[in-house]
Write a protein that holds these residues in place. Structure first.
Motif, PDB file in Angstrom:
ATOM      1  N   PRO A 283       0.842  -1.207   0.000  1.00 48.53           N
ATOM      2  CA  PRO A 283       0.000   0.000   0.000  1.00 48.53           C
ATOM      3  C   PRO A 283       0.883   1.265   0.000  1.00 48.53           C
ATOM      4  N   GLY A 284       0.450   2.245  -0.771  1.00 42.36           N
ATOM      5  CA  GLY A 284       1.205   3.490  -0.841  1.00 42.36           C
ATOM      6  C   GLY A 284       2.450   3.415  -1.690  1.00 42.36           C
ATOM      7  N   ILE A 285       2.545   2.415  -2.568  1.00 45.78           N
ATOM      8  CA  ILE A 285       3.725   2.285  -3.419  1.00 45.78           C
ATOM      9  C   ILE A 285       3.828   3.471  -4.373  1.00 45.78           C
ATOM     10  N   ARG A 286       5.062   3.855  -4.713  1.00 43.87           N
ATOM     11  CA  ARG A 286       5.299   4.982  -5.607  1.00 43.87           C
ATOM     12  C   ARG A 286       6.262   4.546  -6.709  1.00 43.87           C
ATOM     13  N   ARG A 287       6.022   5.128  -7.918  1.00 40.05           N
ATOM     14  CA  ARG A 287       6.914   4.855  -9.045  1.00 40.05           C
ATOM     15  C   ARG A 287       7.552   6.168  -9.495  1.00 40.05           C
ATOM     16  N   ASP A 288       8.875   6.196  -9.581  1.00 39.50           N
ATOM     17  CA  ASP A 288       9.624   7.345 -10.082  1.00 39.50           C
ATOM     18  C   ASP A 288      10.470   6.864 -11.249  1.00 39.50           C
ATOM     19  N   SER A 289      10.002   7.160 -12.465  1.00 41.31           N
ATOM     20  CA  SER A 289      10.626   6.635 -13.676  1.00 41.31           C
ATOM     21  C   SER A 289      10.588   5.113 -13.625  1.00 41.31           C
ATOM     22  N   MET A 290      11.733   4.454 -13.531  1.00 44.07           N
ATOM     23  CA  MET A 290      11.751   2.987 -13.494  1.00 44.07           C
ATOM     24  C   MET A 290      11.928   2.443 -12.082  1.00 44.07           C
ATOM     25  N   THR A 291      11.938   3.306 -11.067  1.00 42.48           N
ATOM     26  CA  THR A 291      12.193   2.882  -9.695  1.00 42.48           C
ATOM     27  C   THR A 291      10.895   2.787  -8.921  1.00 42.48           C
ATOM     28  N   LEU A 292      10.745   1.693  -8.180  1.00 43.84           N
ATOM     29  CA  LEU A 292       9.604   1.509  -7.295  1.00 43.84           C
ATOM     30  C   LEU A 292      10.051   1.701  -5.851  1.00 43.84           C
ATOM     31  N   SER A 293       9.221   2.406  -5.047  1.00 41.31           N
ATOM     32  CA  SER A 293       9.522   2.621  -3.636  1.00 41.31           C
ATOM     33  C   SER A 293       8.276   2.320  -2.825  1.00 41.31           C
ATOM     34  N   ALA A 294       8.451   1.673  -1.678  1.00 40.85           N
ATOM     35  CA  ALA A 294       7.298   1.325  -0.852  1.00 40.85           C
ATOM     36  C   ALA A 294       7.769   0.994   0.552  1.00 40.85           C
ATOM     37  N   GLU A 295       6.811   0.935   1.497  1.00 40.54           N
ATOM     38  CA  GLU A 295       7.066   0.483   2.856  1.00 40.54           C
ATOM     39  C   GLU A 295       6.375  -0.859   3.059  1.00 40.54           C
ATOM     40  N   ALA A 296       6.967  -1.677   3.917  1.00 36.38           N
ATOM     41  CA  ALA A 296       6.386  -2.992   4.203  1.00 36.38           C
ATOM     42  C   ALA A 296       6.695  -3.376   5.636  1.00 36.38           C
ATOM     43  N   ARG A 297       5.780  -4.105   6.248  1.00 31.53           N
ATOM     44  CA  ARG A 297       5.984  -4.659   7.590  1.00 31.53           C
ATOM     45  C   ARG A 297       6.393  -6.109   7.451  1.00 31.53           C
ATOM     46  N   VAL A 298       7.550  -6.447   8.020  1.00 24.78           N
ATOM     47  CA  VAL A 298       8.079  -7.815   7.933  1.00 24.78           C
ATOM     48  C   VAL A 298       8.479  -8.280   9.329  1.00 24.78           C
ATOM     49  N   MET A 299       8.664  -9.575   9.463  1.00 24.84           N
ATOM     50  CA  MET A 299       9.086 -10.158  10.728  1.00 24.84           C
ATOM     51  C   MET A 299      10.577 -10.450  10.653  1.00 24.84           C
ATOM     52  N   LEU A 300      11.345  -9.784  11.474  1.00 25.70           N
ATOM     53  CA  LEU A 300      12.794  -9.977  11.533  1.00 25.70           C
ATOM     54  C   LEU A 300      13.196 -10.238  12.975  1.00 25.70           C
ATOM     55  N   ALA A 301      13.879 -11.351  13.209  1.00 24.01           N
ATOM     56  CA  ALA A 301      14.351 -11.715  14.550  1.00 24.01           C
ATOM     57  C   ALA A 301      13.199 -11.724  15.549  1.00 24.01           C
ATOM     58  N   GLY A 302      12.028 -12.225  15.110  1.00 23.89           N
ATOM     59  CA  GLY A 302      10.888 -12.342  16.001  1.00 23.89           C
ATOM     60  C   GLY A 302      10.212 -11.032  16.327  1.00 23.89           C
ATOM     61  N   GLU A 303      10.478  -9.963  15.575  1.00 29.42           N
ATOM     62  CA  GLU A 303       9.897  -8.652  15.853  1.00 29.42           C
ATOM     63  C   GLU A 303       9.418  -8.030  14.546  1.00 29.42           C
ATOM     64  N   VAL A 304       8.262  -7.414  14.602  1.00 19.15           N
ATOM     65  CA  VAL A 304       7.725  -6.747  13.426  1.00 19.15           C
ATOM     66  C   VAL A 304       8.515  -5.460  13.215  1.00 19.15           C
ATOM     67  N   ARG A 305       9.075  -5.328  12.014  1.00 17.56           N
ATOM     68  CA  ARG A 305       9.840  -4.144  11.678  1.00 17.56           C
ATOM     69  C   ARG A 305       9.242  -3.486  10.441  1.00 17.56           C
ATOM     70  N   ILE A 306       9.403  -2.169  10.343  1.00 11.61           N
ATOM     71  CA  ILE A 306       8.927  -1.424   9.180  1.00 11.61           C
ATOM     72  C   ILE A 306      10.134  -1.136   8.290  1.00 11.61           C
ATOM     73  N   LEU A 307      10.070  -1.604   7.035  1.00 11.24           N
ATOM     74  CA  LEU A 307      11.175  -1.427   6.103  1.00 11.24           C
ATOM     75  C   LEU A 307      10.747  -0.514   4.957  1.00 11.24           C
ATOM     76  N   TRP A 308      11.599   0.448   4.645  1.00 11.03           N
ATOM     77  CA  TRP A 308      11.439   1.218   3.406  1.00 11.03           C
ATOM     78  C   TRP A 308      12.301   0.545   2.358  1.00 11.03           C
ATOM     79  N   SER A 309      11.734   0.333   1.166  1.00 10.14           N
ATOM     80  CA  SER A 309      12.430  -0.422   0.138  1.00 10.14           C
ATOM     81  C   SER A 309      12.334   0.300  -1.191  1.00 10.14           C
ATOM     82  N   SER A 310      13.407   0.175  -1.995  1.00  8.73           N
ATOM     83  CA  SER A 310      13.458   0.766  -3.327  1.00  8.73           C
ATOM     84  C   SER A 310      14.099  -0.239  -4.268  1.00  8.73           C
ATOM     85  N   ALA A 311      13.466  -0.435  -5.450  1.00  4.98           N
ATOM     86  CA  ALA A 311      13.969  -1.411  -6.423  1.00  4.98           C
ATOM     87  C   ALA A 311      14.027  -0.769  -7.799  1.00  4.98           C
TER      88      ALA A 311
END
Length: 590
Positions: A283-311
């Protein structure tokens, strides 16, 4: 004069007759004609240069000859040759004269005029470097010999100059050609170096790219066109706990396992998909030219973390897609800070609303209280019944209590809810105290209390003048109420307890404090036992003082030896400048 025209000759001899003979031979026309006739008789041929004329300068001593030579060089009219006598008393002899001449002009051709009794040739060679510049003319000499020597040596000087000029020209041509060859060689070497550098850079490009990727602060990985992991940097190792050896060359969405616990598409696999289909997972994903950016909630080391990601996709030099790269950043703490900021902003807004409410409430209370202040004293004067008069007194005191409480509550709220940063200015401490003492003078006089201001006039603090006046007003009123009847209140300042600050004390000799009350007296609405039923106190004065000192980044505390032994309120303020610790002259109100 050019070398081709130079027939200038220098004659150095101490005998005037010799000068006359040389001038007849080399300069005067009639003599020259006789010599030409003798030359025809001897050699049977007409001289080719019958019209040649020499320019002859005479000197009678070596020093004089050297001066003429230097002058000719300075005027750029050098002598081609010189006739030098071997013995010229009382000055230099011929050998020393020649040494000096050659030091000034090494090209000068020289003929020594000498007799058999003069220096031997070996002696001459020992003293000077002859080279091919020196000939010997034995005395007595004849005119033809002199004339031939003059022609030959001046011609030799001319040829030598021409040869030097040609050699210089050849040297210049060689130098220019050498420089051209050097430049060409340098260009060739530079081209070779550039080619080698380009080759090294090409070889090292992949390594440098891998090193940069390895040490990026953001977790980053790269996949090839087949979806296999070809790079997995240290930051993503630290984030996921998966070493690169465990995942390199792995495909089939293996890079999703550390984040989601399953093989699935993630942002790097959705670069060519439309945003509507991707928003379900991001949700809330953004596209800038050919780059995608978004936030995601993932489970890391037994804890929910919020990650900002760009591809983004990767292409080769031909424009063909060869893979993709994705970077991730843990922004969990950032989101928590933003939430805390929002909470504090809401709290600040609430505090501002409370300040506004208290201001309005104080204003609304003053409106009905104002006529009561005016009417109750008038009514009390008209009432004869003592009981009724006592009730009116209680009403009047209650009105004063309500007014004082609303005023101090408003002060406390305003001090606690300041949106703007405090802007302190230099304030003379003794003067500020003096003004507040005069404001509290009626209360001191009512109870017979002596107030001593022992602060030196040179002490200047960095503070808000308005808050400082409110501080001392509350402290002095508090001390006046609780000091002993006919007692003493003393205000002093100590500059030696804390560097860059002053410790101010307001000390009375009144009721004192019980153990444990020293920390509580700065709480809102706290009253010591003796003041619990005092309607003139609201329990907010010292709380206001504490807030003022905290606004100035200072400390405030209370000290008391015990009940009936007085109380000292002490606090710190920053000094505005270096102030000497002089004992202040006491100013007294009693």
């Amino acid at each position: 004069m050019s070398a081709a025209e130079n027939r200038r000759i220098l004659l150095i001899d101490d005998t005037p007759a010799i000068h006359q003979d040389f001038r007849k031979i080399l300069v005067e026309k009639s003599t020259t004609a006789d010599l030409n006739e003798m030359e025809v008789a001897l050699f049977g041929a007409k001289p080719q240069n019958a019209s040649v004329r020499f320019e002859l300068d005479s000197a009678y001593q070596g020093e004089e000859g050297l001066a003429l030579l230097r002058a000719s060089l300075e005027s750029e009219r050098p002598y081609a040759m010189a006739f030098v006598d071997m013995r010229m008393p009382p000055g230099w002899d011929g050998v020393e004269t020649i040494e000096q001449l050659w030091q000034a002009d090494p090209r000068l051709q020289v003929v020594i005029c000498t007799a058999y009794s003069d220096y031997s040739w070996e002696e001459v060679l020992e003293r000077i470097d002859v080279g091919d510049r020196l000939l010997v003319l034995k005395k007595p000499f004849d005119a033809i010999e002199v004339c031939q020597l003059a022609k030959t040596l001046t011609a030799k000087w001319q040829l030598t100059r021409q040869a030097e000029s040609k050699v210089a020209g050849l040297e210049e041509a060689v130098r220019r050609r050498t420089e051209e060859l050097d430049r060409a060689n340098q260009a060739l070497q530079a081209d070779i170096v550039e080619r080698k550098r380009a080759e090294r850079e090409t070889r090292e490009a992949y390594r440098r790219t891998a090193d940069i990727l390895e040490f990026l602060p953001d977790a980053t990985f790269v996949v090839d066109a087949a979806g296999k992991v070809i790079a997995w940097n240290r930051a993503v190792e630290a984030m996921t706990g998966v070493e690169k050896e465990q995942i390199l060359d792995q495909g089939d969405f293996a890079y999703a396992l550390p984040f989601y616990g399953m093989r699935r598409k993630i942002l790097i696999d959705m670069l060519e998909e439309d945003l509507e289909s991707v928003e379900r997972d991001y949700p809330g994903i953004r596209r800038d030219s050919m780059t995608l950016s978004a936030e995601a909630r993932v489970m890391l080391a037994g804890e929910v973390r919020i990650l900002w990601s760009s591809a983004a996709p990767l292409y080769n030099s031909q424009g063909t897609k060869v893979g993709g790269i994705q970077s991730l950043r843990d922004i969990t703490d950032l989101r928590r800070v933003e939430q805390e900021k929002s909470r504090l902003e809401a709290q600040l807004h609430h505090s501002s609303m409370m300040e506004s409410l208290m201001g309005q409430l104080s204003h609304d209370l003053k409106t009905p209280l104002t006529p009561l202040f005016a009417l109750l004293p008038m009514v009390r004067r008209q009432v004869a019944d003592p009981g009724l008069e006592r009730m009116l007194e209680i009403c009047q005191n209650s009105v004063s209590q309500i007014q004082g409480l609303s005023s101090k509550a408003l002060d406390l709220v305003r001090l606690s809810c300041r949106e703007k940063a405090l802007q302190p200015v230099p304030v003379p401490l003794a003067s500020a105290v003096e003004c507040c003492i005069h404001g509290c003078a009626p209360l001191f006089l009512q109870r017979g209390i002596t107030c001593l201001n022992c602060i030196d006039q040179s002490v200047t603090v960095q503070a808000s003048a308005e808050q400082l006046n409110l501080l001392f007003d509350n402290l002095l009123c508090n001390a006046a109420r609780f000091a002993a009847q006919n007692g003493t209140v003393r205000i002093s300042a100590d500059l030696e307890l804390e560097p860059g600050a002053v410790v101010v004390s307001v000390q009375d000799d009144g009721i004192g404090l019980k153990p444990g009350q020293s920390a509580r007296i700065f709480e809102e609405f706290f009253k010591a036992d003796a003041a619990r039923h005092d309607l003139d106190t609201q329990g907010l004065g010292l709380a206001i003082c504490k807030r003022i000192i905290l606004n100035h980044q200072g400390r405030i505390w209370a000290e008391s030896p015990g009940i009936g032994r007085g109380t000292a309120i002490r606090f710190t303020l920053k000094l505005a400048k270096a102030t000497s610790n002089k004992s202040g002259s006491e100013r007294t109100i009693s």
